[in-house]
Design an enzyme around this catalytic site. Sequence first.
Site, PDB file in Angstrom:
ATOM      1  N   GLY A  24      71.033  19.851 -13.484  1.00  0.00           N
ATOM      2  CA  GLY A  24      72.323  20.527 -13.361  1.00  0.00           C
ATOM      3  C   GLY A  24      73.456  19.656 -13.853  1.00  0.00           C
ATOM      4  N   LYS A  25      74.499  20.303 -14.367  1.00  0.00           N
ATOM      5  CA  LYS A  25      75.698  19.611 -14.810  1.00  0.00           C
ATOM      6  C   LYS A  25      76.914  20.370 -14.301  1.00  0.00           C
ATOM      7  CE  LYS A  25      73.957  17.536 -19.110  1.00  0.00           C
ATOM      8  NZ  LYS A  25      74.180  17.401 -20.568  1.00  0.00           N
ATOM      9  N   ALA A  27      81.532  19.807 -13.335  1.00  0.00           N
ATOM     10  CA  ALA A  27      82.753  19.044 -13.564  1.00  0.00           C
ATOM     11  C   ALA A  27      82.721  17.689 -12.869  1.00  0.00           C
ATOM     12  CB  ALA A  27      83.960  19.849 -13.074  1.00  0.00           C
ATOM     13  N   VAL A  31      73.246  16.091 -12.238  1.00  0.00           N
ATOM     14  CA  VAL A  31      72.223  16.009 -11.195  1.00  0.00           C
ATOM     15  C   VAL A  31      70.859  15.867 -11.864  1.00  0.00           C
ATOM     16  CG1 VAL A  31      71.198  17.109  -9.172  1.00  0.00           C
ATOM     17  CG2 VAL A  31      73.632  17.451  -9.672  1.00  0.00           C
ATOM     18  N   LYS A  46      72.702  12.903  -7.729  1.00  0.00           N
ATOM     19  CA  LYS A  46      73.937  13.288  -8.412  1.00  0.00           C
ATOM     20  C   LYS A  46      74.658  12.024  -8.855  1.00  0.00           C
ATOM     21  CE  LYS A  46      78.003  16.257  -7.744  1.00  0.00           C
ATOM     22  NZ  LYS A  46      78.664  17.171  -6.778  1.00  0.00           N
ATOM     23  N   ASP A 148      83.957  26.402  -1.252  1.00  0.00           N
ATOM     24  CA  ASP A 148      83.426  26.732  -2.578  1.00  0.00           C
ATOM     25  C   ASP A 148      82.023  27.334  -2.451  1.00  0.00           C
ATOM     26  OD1 ASP A 148      83.525  26.976  -5.346  1.00  0.00           O
ATOM     27  OD2 ASP A 148      82.691  24.976  -5.707  1.00  0.00           O
TER      28      ASP A 148
END
Length: 319
Positions: A24-25, A27, A31, A46, A148
């Site tokens: 995962g990427k 901002a 990860v 991360k 979030d």
Amino acid sequence: MAGEIVEPWDDNIHQMYKQENVIGKGAYGVVYTVTHLPTGRKFAMKKMEMRVSEEGVPQSVIREISSLAVLGKKNHENINTLHESLCSVSNNGTTLAIYMVMDKCDWDLYTFLRDIPRDMPDMQCRVIAMQIFRGVDFLHANNIVHRDLKPQNVLINKDQTVKIADFGLSRTYSSQASFTTTVVTLWYRSPELLLQTSYNSAVDIWAIGCMLSEIYNRRPLFSGQTEAQQLAATFTKLGLPSPAEWPRGAVIERSTYPEHPRLPDNLLFGRMPQEGADLAKWCLDYIPERRCSAQRALTTRFFNGVSHRASSTPLREVN
């Protein structure tokens, strides 16, 4: 992209963890899947890299580490656990890298809902929803608002365990707390946030109401491309708030939007069972104080007979 191998890490980190692939990427960092060399156990790591400056470490990083550190001591099964945090300095002291070692899960909820077969059983939907509410109840009981919540920040395993992740925007709160309104991904953002008025932990409940519909119907409930479009999409489906429901101090006048009747439940919530639709409506009340708490949600008919424990029957595999 997933499966990508990137540049080597700090040598000291390499002595403890074997870097594998990018999962995962965002901002705030990248990860990876890693293997803890002393034990052979797999984790998600991360990595957040930033230039050292007078401003210090970004607040989002400090919040995420501190929130996970506090929550990790209580070890709730529906919260992603921070096992350790590490840091290194490179480029003659000008670059700081922070590494957070966390539980690795099989999917995030966004990927799971996008790729699994369309006929996921009703009980499986309820098991997932119950664990999201349990995780948020735990956060709110510890005076933390996530801010979030979205499918990408809900992790899920083949044994049906669900974990809430990504606390970069989380905050502790009290009755006197004052927060910035530029939080929560647009599609899951409550009207009080979109209208830039005061808010509290009920913003997390609104986000769950949106996700509850998405778990059943595989599409976002409200999907505007701008804040104004998001409000319009919400009012078109839920009806324009009454003057009494319009938040005080809103940056937009109520008269900006046309009157809309509320859609009937079958059009609004699709294939959701009625007790699920009833819970979603409670989560999506325009007045934050009238929304259910996560604790109250867990006592509703929707969860009668539903176990939050991991199942011996694996979830459907991703195609």
